[in-house]
Design an enzyme around this catalytic site. Structure first.
Site, PDB file in Angstrom:
ATOM      1  N   SER A  46     -35.467 -13.375 -59.795  1.00  0.00           N
ATOM      2  CA  SER A  46     -35.118 -12.041 -59.324  1.00  0.00           C
ATOM      3  C   SER A  46     -34.007 -11.499 -60.216  1.00  0.00           C
ATOM      4  CB  SER A  46     -34.628 -12.118 -57.869  1.00  0.00           C
ATOM      5  OG  SER A  46     -33.979 -10.929 -57.473  1.00  0.00           O
ATOM      6  N   TYR A 101     -29.557 -16.817 -51.422  1.00  0.00           N
ATOM      7  CA  TYR A 101     -30.710 -16.326 -52.180  1.00  0.00           C
ATOM      8  C   TYR A 101     -30.341 -16.088 -53.637  1.00  0.00           C
ATOM      9  CZ  TYR A 101     -34.429 -13.269 -53.808  1.00  0.00           C
ATOM     10  OH  TYR A 101     -35.448 -12.713 -54.544  1.00  0.00           O
TER      11      TYR A 101
END
Length: 259
Positions: free
Chosen positions: A142, A155
């Site tokens: 990401s 995350y």
């Protein structure tokens, strides 16, 4: 006739980016092994893809946050003597909220999926790719991988691991004929945001990329053997900007945007 022993294995391939990537590989005549939790979605995908693309689709129902789930996948591949020429580590789980307030045990689930499963499958299949002198691995991270993310700390941290590992492997095996790429998308129009408890304003939703477009850029970049693939020029500008400003300022901006 298609060689029904050679496959592209995709985790989390029944929805979102994984599903769209599966369509690109299928259209390019790749047989597929799809790993996901939902049995009904897996069976439906198998029927539709085999009919539309004239390929062979194997499905494995597995929850990668569960201990020994990777062993199950590996055992099936070994027993059926499949050759995995492409591994797409797409499955992942997100988090939202202060680290200290997260439900006990959630960190283990996130690490098992985002880090341990990805690492285990990568290590297992890359050895066989090296022996054959061909193959490819696409790990999905990401844009969050490039900075610390307050209120999404686990995350962001897990994706930083994925990016760092993938970059290292890219250079370790590129001269051996193996492609290793890291996909770093920004926010995407999938169920990921909702499942992670992330709330986006209506204005912010306008900037979400379409999963199909992300998969297209990922597929083309992977074919070219790019180390890092960042879909969308706005996301590429964002990552470039992160590198230019102080990390402390970046974290404050992220904290404010996640409030």
């Amino acid at each position: 006739m298609n060689n029904f022993k050679i496959y592209t294995l995709i985790t989390g391939g029944t929805e979102g980016i994984g599903f769209e990537l599966a369509k690109f590989f299928a259209a390019d005549n790749h047989n597929l092994i799809i790993v996901a939790r939902n049995k009904d979605k897996l069976e439906d995908m198998k029927v539709k893809f085999e009919a539309e693309y004239k390929i062979n689709v194997q499905v494995i129902q597995s929850d990668l946050c569960v201990d020994k789930s990777c062993e199950k996948i590996i055992k099936i591949v070994e027993e059926k003597k499949f050759i995995v020429d492409n591994l797409i580590n797409n499955v992942g789980v997100g988090s939202f909220g202060f680290f200290s307030e997260a439900e006990d045990g959630f960190e283990e689930k996130l690490i098992n999926i985002n880090i341990i499963a990805l690492t285990t499958l990568t290590k297992y299949f890359i050895r066989f790719m090296i022996k054959r002198g061909e193959g490819g691995i696409l790990n999905v991270a990401s844009t969050a991988a490039f900075i610390g993310g307050p209120k999404m700390s686990m995350y962001y941290s897990s994706k930083a691991y994925v990016l760092s590992l993938t970059e290292a492997l890219h250079d370790e095996v590129k001269e051996l004929g193996i492609r290793v790429s890291c996909l770093c998308p920004g926010p995407v129009k999938t169920s990921f945001q909702e499942k992670s408890g992330i709330r986006k304003s209506e204005k912010a939703k306008k900037y979400l990329m379409d999963a199909r477009k992300v998969a297209e850029e990922a597929y083309l970049g992977f074919e070219k053997g790019k180390a890092i693939i960042i879909p969308g020029y706005k996301n590429r500008l964002l990552v470039f900007g992160i590198k230019l400003i102080p990390r402390a300022l970046s974290r404050r901006i992220i904290l404010k945007s996640n409030s």
